[in-house]
Design an enzyme around this catalytic site. Structure first.
Site, PDB file in Angstrom:
ATOM      1  N   ILE A 241      -6.044  11.359  -1.752  1.00 59.09           N
ATOM      2  CA  ILE A 241      -4.847  12.036  -1.269  1.00 59.09           C
ATOM      3  C   ILE A 241      -3.910  12.401  -2.409  1.00 59.09           C
ATOM      4  O   ILE A 241      -3.341  13.495  -2.432  1.00 59.09           O
ATOM      5  CB  ILE A 241      -4.139  11.158  -0.219  1.00 59.09           C
ATOM      6  CG1 ILE A 241      -4.954  11.119   1.078  1.00 59.09           C
ATOM      7  CG2 ILE A 241      -2.728  11.669   0.058  1.00 59.09           C
ATOM      8  CD1 ILE A 241      -4.419  10.151   2.120  1.00 59.09           C
TER       9      ILE A 241
ATOM     10  N   ASP B  90      -0.844   0.979 -14.814  1.00 57.48           N
ATOM     11  CA  ASP B  90      -1.060  -0.015 -13.770  1.00 57.48           C
ATOM     12  C   ASP B  90       0.260  -0.157 -13.022  1.00 57.48           C
ATOM     13  O   ASP B  90       1.226  -0.711 -13.540  1.00 57.48           O
ATOM     14  CB  ASP B  90      -1.484  -1.342 -14.386  1.00 57.48           C
ATOM     15  CG  ASP B  90      -1.742  -2.423 -13.339  1.00 57.48           C
ATOM     16  OD1 ASP B  90      -1.452  -2.190 -12.145  1.00 57.48           O
ATOM     17  OD2 ASP B  90      -2.219  -3.510 -13.722  1.00 57.48           O
TER      18      ASP B  90
ATOM     19  N   SER C 214       1.633   5.147   6.113  1.00 57.43           N
ATOM     20  CA  SER C 214       0.425   5.132   6.934  1.00 57.43           C
ATOM     21  C   SER C 214       0.820   4.994   8.396  1.00 57.43           C
ATOM     22  O   SER C 214       1.842   4.363   8.708  1.00 57.43           O
ATOM     23  CB  SER C 214      -0.475   3.948   6.541  1.00 57.43           C
ATOM     24  OG  SER C 214      -1.524   3.760   7.477  1.00 57.43           O
TER      25      SER C 214
ATOM     26  N   TYR D 193      -1.664  -4.828   4.862  1.00 54.38           N
ATOM     27  CA  TYR D 193      -1.463  -3.404   4.559  1.00 54.38           C
ATOM     28  C   TYR D 193      -0.420  -2.782   5.493  1.00 54.38           C
ATOM     29  O   TYR D 193       0.498  -2.089   5.059  1.00 54.38           O
ATOM     30  CB  TYR D 193      -2.801  -2.682   4.695  1.00 54.38           C
ATOM     31  CG  TYR D 193      -2.749  -1.188   4.500  1.00 54.38           C
ATOM     32  CD1 TYR D 193      -2.650  -0.628   3.235  1.00 54.38           C
ATOM     33  CD2 TYR D 193      -2.826  -0.322   5.598  1.00 54.38           C
ATOM     34  CE1 TYR D 193      -2.618   0.747   3.060  1.00 54.38           C
ATOM     35  CE2 TYR D 193      -2.798   1.057   5.434  1.00 54.38           C
ATOM     36  CZ  TYR D 193      -2.690   1.580   4.160  1.00 54.38           C
ATOM     37  OH  TYR D 193      -2.650   2.942   3.995  1.00 54.38           O
TER      38      TYR D 193
END
Length: 252
Positions: free
Chosen positions: A20, A65, A140, A153
């Site tokens: 994405i 990172d 999400s 998550y």
């Protein structure tokens, strides 16, 4: 037809080397934006940079990172210098903490939430100098409904949604727009659903067949929504969580 031009705009895309994030970077590059993308894999980052340069714009790439606050600060400072400023931030990276162990919860906290907080905080001095500043966080639909198998998550993304609307409220007086996109099940090569098609075909088929619009979404569906929210056409939109899921979050 509306022209979602980003010509003259400079964007950071955290987690922009694949999936994405790369789809959003490609859409922004085609719209004329100058970009800085980061990712952990130098090889994937270099390949993404080469592909984006084909659109004729300017692309800065830097390994980073996003669990490391110092690396975030270094990337954003270098990117701002390379691009001559920052007009927008897209926070796409995720720790994908799909388990219920401490490592999954920590990954969600470090990447999905705190990396986003740190990127935005580091970019704010430049955003305040921009004529059209915006922040876009990738959440999400797991944050919008209970989802089995993904407590860590989902919780991290729910916190990200609340952070998005809170930050939007804090920055509205400065006309810095802050929004989020909540993608549904998006299939792309090497992605979660591409892997599950082989490893868990029954789960893959059940999720696919349960999406009201019929089948998984594509990276372009999310990228097009991101392009709109980053464009001048969305200048009056802030504090919103946009589900891009073919009606998936509306189901039982």
């Amino acid at each position: 037809m509306t022209d979602y031009s980003l010509r003259g705009q400079r964007f950071l895309i955290a987690g922009g080397s694949r999936g994405i994030g790369m789809g959003i970077a490609d859409a922004f590059a085609r719209a004329g934006a100058t970009l800085s993308i980061c990712g952990r894999d130098p090889r994937a980052l270099a390949e993404a940079g080469e592909q984006l340069l084909r659109h004729g714009g300017h692309v800065h790439c830097q390994p980073c990172d996003l669990a490391d606050a110092a690396q975030i600060d270094a990337w954003i400072a270098t990117a701002a210098a390379a691009m001559g400023g920052i007009d927008g931030v897209v926070n796409n990276a995720s720790g994908y903490g799909n388990g219920n162990d401490d490592a999954s919860w920590q990954a969600g906290f470090d990447i999905d939430l705190m990396a986003t907080v740190r990127c935005n905080r580091a970019a704010l001095p430049w955003l305040r100098r921009s004529g059209a500043p915006s922040i876009l966080n990738i959440s999400s639909i797991n944050a919008l409904r209970p989802t089995p198998r993904a407590a860590a998550y989902s919780t991290a993304k729910a916190a990200l949604n609340y952070y998005t609307v809170t930050l939007a409220s804090e920055l509205a007086g400065e006309r810095i727009r802050v929004n989020a996109i909540a993608p549904g099940s998006i299939e792309f090569p090497g992605g979660l659903w591409d892997r599950r098609r082989e490893a868990e075909p029954e789960l893959y088929a059940r999720i696919r067949d349960g999406i009201p619009f019929g089948g998984f979404g594509a990276v372009e569906d999310v990228a097009n929504a991101a392009l709109f929210l980053a464009s001048p056409q969305a200048r009056w939109i802030t504090g919103q969580i946009l589900a891009v899921d073919g009606g998936q979050h509306l189901g039982p």
